[in-house]
Design a protein around this motif. Sequence first.
Motif, PDB file in Angstrom:
ATOM      1  N   MET A  71      37.989  36.051  55.773  1.00  0.00           N
ATOM      2  CA  MET A  71      38.642  37.287  54.717  1.00  0.00           C
ATOM      3  C   MET A  71      38.141  37.023  53.640  1.00  0.00           C
ATOM      4  SD  MET A  71      40.473  39.647  56.575  1.00  0.00           S
ATOM      5  CE  MET A  71      41.243  39.928  57.963  1.00  0.00           C
ATOM      6  N   ILE A  72      37.505  38.173  52.792  1.00  0.00           N
ATOM      7  CA  ILE A  72      37.380  38.152  51.453  1.00  0.00           C
ATOM      8  C   ILE A  72      38.556  38.917  50.542  1.00  0.00           C
ATOM      9  CG2 ILE A  72      35.690  38.774  49.638  1.00  0.00           C
ATOM     10  CD1 ILE A  72      33.519  38.299  51.580  1.00  0.00           C
ATOM     11  N   TYR A  73      39.109  38.356  49.683  1.00  0.00           N
ATOM     12  CA  TYR A  73      40.074  39.198  49.000  1.00  0.00           C
ATOM     13  C   TYR A  73      39.774  39.507  47.613  1.00  0.00           C
ATOM     14  CZ  TYR A  73      43.068  37.765  52.866  1.00  0.00           C
ATOM     15  OH  TYR A  73      43.738  37.567  54.111  1.00  0.00           O
ATOM     16  N   LYS A  74      40.005  40.690  47.250  1.00  0.00           N
ATOM     17  CA  LYS A  74      39.851  41.183  45.757  1.00  0.00           C
ATOM     18  C   LYS A  74      41.326  41.362  45.091  1.00  0.00           C
ATOM     19  CE  LYS A  74      35.471  40.911  45.950  1.00  0.00           C
ATOM     20  NZ  LYS A  74      34.666  39.875  45.029  1.00  0.00           N
ATOM     21  N   PHE A  75      41.415  40.934  44.197  1.00  0.00           N
ATOM     22  CA  PHE A  75      42.897  41.049  43.351  1.00  0.00           C
ATOM     23  C   PHE A  75      42.529  41.895  42.095  1.00  0.00           C
ATOM     24  CE2 PHE A  75      43.540  37.595  45.924  1.00  0.00           C
ATOM     25  CZ  PHE A  75      45.026  37.299  45.963  1.00  0.00           C
ATOM     26  N   CYS A  76      43.611  42.501  41.816  1.00  0.00           N
ATOM     27  CA  CYS A  76      43.641  43.108  40.392  1.00  0.00           C
ATOM     28  C   CYS A  76      45.100  43.342  39.848  1.00  0.00           C
ATOM     29  CB  CYS A  76      42.989  44.776  40.439  1.00  0.00           C
ATOM     30  SG  CYS A  76      43.407  46.025  39.323  1.00  0.00           S
ATOM     31  N   ALA A  77      45.518  43.206  38.871  1.00  0.00           N
ATOM     32  CA  ALA A  77      46.879  43.296  38.228  1.00  0.00           C
ATOM     33  C   ALA A  77      46.692  44.289  36.853  1.00  0.00           C
ATOM     34  CB  ALA A  77      47.523  42.011  38.040  1.00  0.00           C
ATOM     35  N   GLN A  78      47.699  45.287  36.830  1.00  0.00           N
ATOM     36  CA  GLN A  78      47.903  46.009  35.472  1.00  0.00           C
ATOM     37  C   GLN A  78      49.380  45.869  35.313  1.00  0.00           C
ATOM     38  OE1 GLN A  78      45.615  49.446  34.923  1.00  0.00           O
ATOM     39  NE2 GLN A  78      43.680  48.735  36.268  1.00  0.00           N
ATOM     40  N   THR A  79      49.817  45.887  33.968  1.00  0.00           N
ATOM     41  CA  THR A  79      51.113  46.220  33.512  1.00  0.00           C
ATOM     42  C   THR A  79      51.083  46.942  32.268  1.00  0.00           C
ATOM     43  OG1 THR A  79      53.073  44.766  32.896  1.00  0.00           O
ATOM     44  CG2 THR A  79      51.116  44.009  31.842  1.00  0.00           C
ATOM     45  N   PHE A 102      47.340  36.000  39.228  1.00  0.00           N
ATOM     46  CA  PHE A 102      46.663  35.655  40.261  1.00  0.00           C
ATOM     47  C   PHE A 102      45.674  34.884  40.167  1.00  0.00           C
ATOM     48  CE2 PHE A 102      44.489  39.409  38.741  1.00  0.00           C
ATOM     49  CZ  PHE A 102      42.974  38.947  38.851  1.00  0.00           C
ATOM     50  N   ASP A 103      45.390  33.920  41.478  1.00  0.00           N
ATOM     51  CA  ASP A 103      44.192  33.083  41.336  1.00  0.00           C
ATOM     52  C   ASP A 103      43.392  33.551  42.443  1.00  0.00           C
ATOM     53  OD1 ASP A 103      43.332  30.084  40.358  1.00  0.00           O
ATOM     54  OD2 ASP A 103      42.817  30.324  42.625  1.00  0.00           O
ATOM     55  N   GLU A 104      42.405  34.283  42.488  1.00  0.00           N
ATOM     56  CA  GLU A 104      41.662  34.978  43.800  1.00  0.00           C
ATOM     57  C   GLU A 104      40.892  33.745  44.462  1.00  0.00           C
ATOM     58  OE1 GLU A 104      39.760  38.953  43.340  1.00  0.00           O
ATOM     59  OE2 GLU A 104      37.938  37.720  42.895  1.00  0.00           O
ATOM     60  N   SER A 105      40.615  32.708  43.713  1.00  0.00           N
ATOM     61  CA  SER A 105      39.928  31.573  44.467  1.00  0.00           C
ATOM     62  C   SER A 105      40.711  30.975  45.613  1.00  0.00           C
ATOM     63  CB  SER A 105      39.209  30.623  43.491  1.00  0.00           C
ATOM     64  OG  SER A 105      40.502  29.735  42.883  1.00  0.00           O
ATOM     65  N   THR A 106      41.865  30.966  45.253  1.00  0.00           N
ATOM     66  CA  THR A 106      43.109  30.442  46.442  1.00  0.00           C
ATOM     67  C   THR A 106      43.952  31.506  47.020  1.00  0.00           C
ATOM     68  OG1 THR A 106      44.571  29.955  44.458  1.00  0.00           O
ATOM     69  CG2 THR A 106      43.008  28.255  45.305  1.00  0.00           C
ATOM     70  N   GLY A 107      43.761  32.879  46.639  1.00  0.00           N
ATOM     71  CA  GLY A 107      44.428  33.834  47.413  1.00  0.00           C
ATOM     72  C   GLY A 107      45.941  33.935  46.724  1.00  0.00           C
ATOM     73  N   VAL A 108      46.201  33.466  45.799  1.00  0.00           N
ATOM     74  CA  VAL A 108      47.502  33.422  45.236  1.00  0.00           C
ATOM     75  C   VAL A 108      47.905  34.851  44.216  1.00  0.00           C
ATOM     76  CG1 VAL A 108      49.487  32.257  43.952  1.00  0.00           C
ATOM     77  CG2 VAL A 108      47.796  31.147  45.508  1.00  0.00           C
ATOM     78  N   GLY A 109      48.942  35.542  44.392  1.00  0.00           N
ATOM     79  CA  GLY A 109      49.356  36.533  43.584  1.00  0.00           C
ATOM     80  C   GLY A 109      50.889  36.412  43.289  1.00  0.00           C
ATOM     81  N   ILE A 146      56.356  48.923  33.993  1.00  0.00           N
ATOM     82  CA  ILE A 146      55.593  49.003  35.008  1.00  0.00           C
ATOM     83  C   ILE A 146      54.332  47.962  35.411  1.00  0.00           C
ATOM     84  CG2 ILE A 146      54.320  50.578  36.679  1.00  0.00           C
ATOM     85  CD1 ILE A 146      55.130  52.624  33.815  1.00  0.00           C
ATOM     86  N   THR A 147      54.432  47.297  36.555  1.00  0.00           N
ATOM     87  CA  THR A 147      53.429  46.485  36.866  1.00  0.00           C
ATOM     88  C   THR A 147      52.990  46.278  38.392  1.00  0.00           C
ATOM     89  OG1 THR A 147      54.417  44.705  35.111  1.00  0.00           O
ATOM     90  CG2 THR A 147      52.954  43.898  36.806  1.00  0.00           C
ATOM     91  N   VAL A 148      51.748  46.398  38.537  1.00  0.00           N
ATOM     92  CA  VAL A 148      51.283  46.363  39.712  1.00  0.00           C
ATOM     93  C   VAL A 148      50.233  45.269  40.071  1.00  0.00           C
ATOM     94  CG1 VAL A 148      51.751  48.987  40.051  1.00  0.00           C
ATOM     95  CG2 VAL A 148      49.306  48.064  39.383  1.00  0.00           C
ATOM     96  N   LEU A 149      50.117  44.785  41.342  1.00  0.00           N
ATOM     97  CA  LEU A 149      49.075  43.928  41.754  1.00  0.00           C
ATOM     98  C   LEU A 149      48.566  44.280  43.055  1.00  0.00           C
ATOM     99  CD1 LEU A 149      49.676  39.736  41.613  1.00  0.00           C
ATOM    100  CD2 LEU A 149      48.069  41.077  43.063  1.00  0.00           C
ATOM    101  N   LEU A 150      47.321  44.625  42.830  1.00  0.00           N
ATOM    102  CA  LEU A 150      46.866  45.093  44.100  1.00  0.00           C
ATOM    103  C   LEU A 150      45.621  44.082  44.939  1.00  0.00           C
ATOM    104  CD1 LEU A 150      45.698  48.681  43.033  1.00  0.00           C
ATOM    105  CD2 LEU A 150      47.608  48.073  44.434  1.00  0.00           C
ATOM    106  N   VAL A 151      45.923  44.094  46.251  1.00  0.00           N
ATOM    107  CA  VAL A 151      44.860  42.872  46.966  1.00  0.00           C
ATOM    108  C   VAL A 151      44.252  43.573  48.100  1.00  0.00           C
ATOM    109  CG1 VAL A 151      44.874  40.691  47.928  1.00  0.00           C
ATOM    110  CG2 VAL A 151      46.581  41.131  46.391  1.00  0.00           C
TER     111      VAL A 151
END
Length: 243
Positions: A1-9, A24-31, A238-243
């Motif tokens: 699986m390849i994961y892409k992360f995005c966060a905005q507040t 988030f740390d995209e390289s380890t899949g942590v959000g 308002i805060t969102v984190l999308l994966v």
Amino acid sequence: MIYKFCAQTNPGLARDNNEDSAKFDESTGVGILADGMGGYNAGEVASGMATEFINSEMARWLKEAGGQAGPREIHRALEMCVDNANLAIFNAANDIALYSGMGTTLVVAVFHGDILLVGHIGDSRCYRLRQGEFVQITKDHSLLQEQIDAGLLTPEQAAISLNKNLVTRALGVDDSVMLEINDHLVETGDLYLMCSDGLSDMVQDAEISKILEMPTPLEQKAKYLIDAANAHGGRDNITVLLV
């Protein structure tokens, strides 16, 4: 699986300060996403401590473990990491008068191969959009959710209740805290949304789902979600984190 992360507040329309935090740390899949509470700027301090500490510690642990860690080991590492973050916030709240009583909600995700481990405390949420089906995969630790579970309120009544912000668990308010962790199987094409209640209280699930299904990049989806929350009043950060 390849994961892409995005966060905005965004602070929203009713508040000058922003007590939410996401990292988030995209390289380890942590959000991680947190919604702080407390007087002065203490909520900002609590949420910032939580996201910074857990993000750096979990990413470091996962890098050291390499690909050898299984879900059980990650589960235990996440519990320990959150326990340490809880104690750090609790001690700061007791040592510094301005920070007295501060705490934060928390939702943390670790994407590992095709497994998602999601832990949460309070009413910050994680949702999943899969092939057009939008579902909430965390269950709020809140007075309202307890009343729904007990049959005292319907979800429709809860949606207009004045007691939306009364959480039954928070990070940093006691010297120990219970993190609820659940495992989920990830499928290709899944989209995950982590958010503070500044989104979920303002925008109905059907509208959130419609925005997430748009054929636009993650950054644009995140912006549209925040715009929708503000269009409905923006009464909270308002805060969102999308994966």
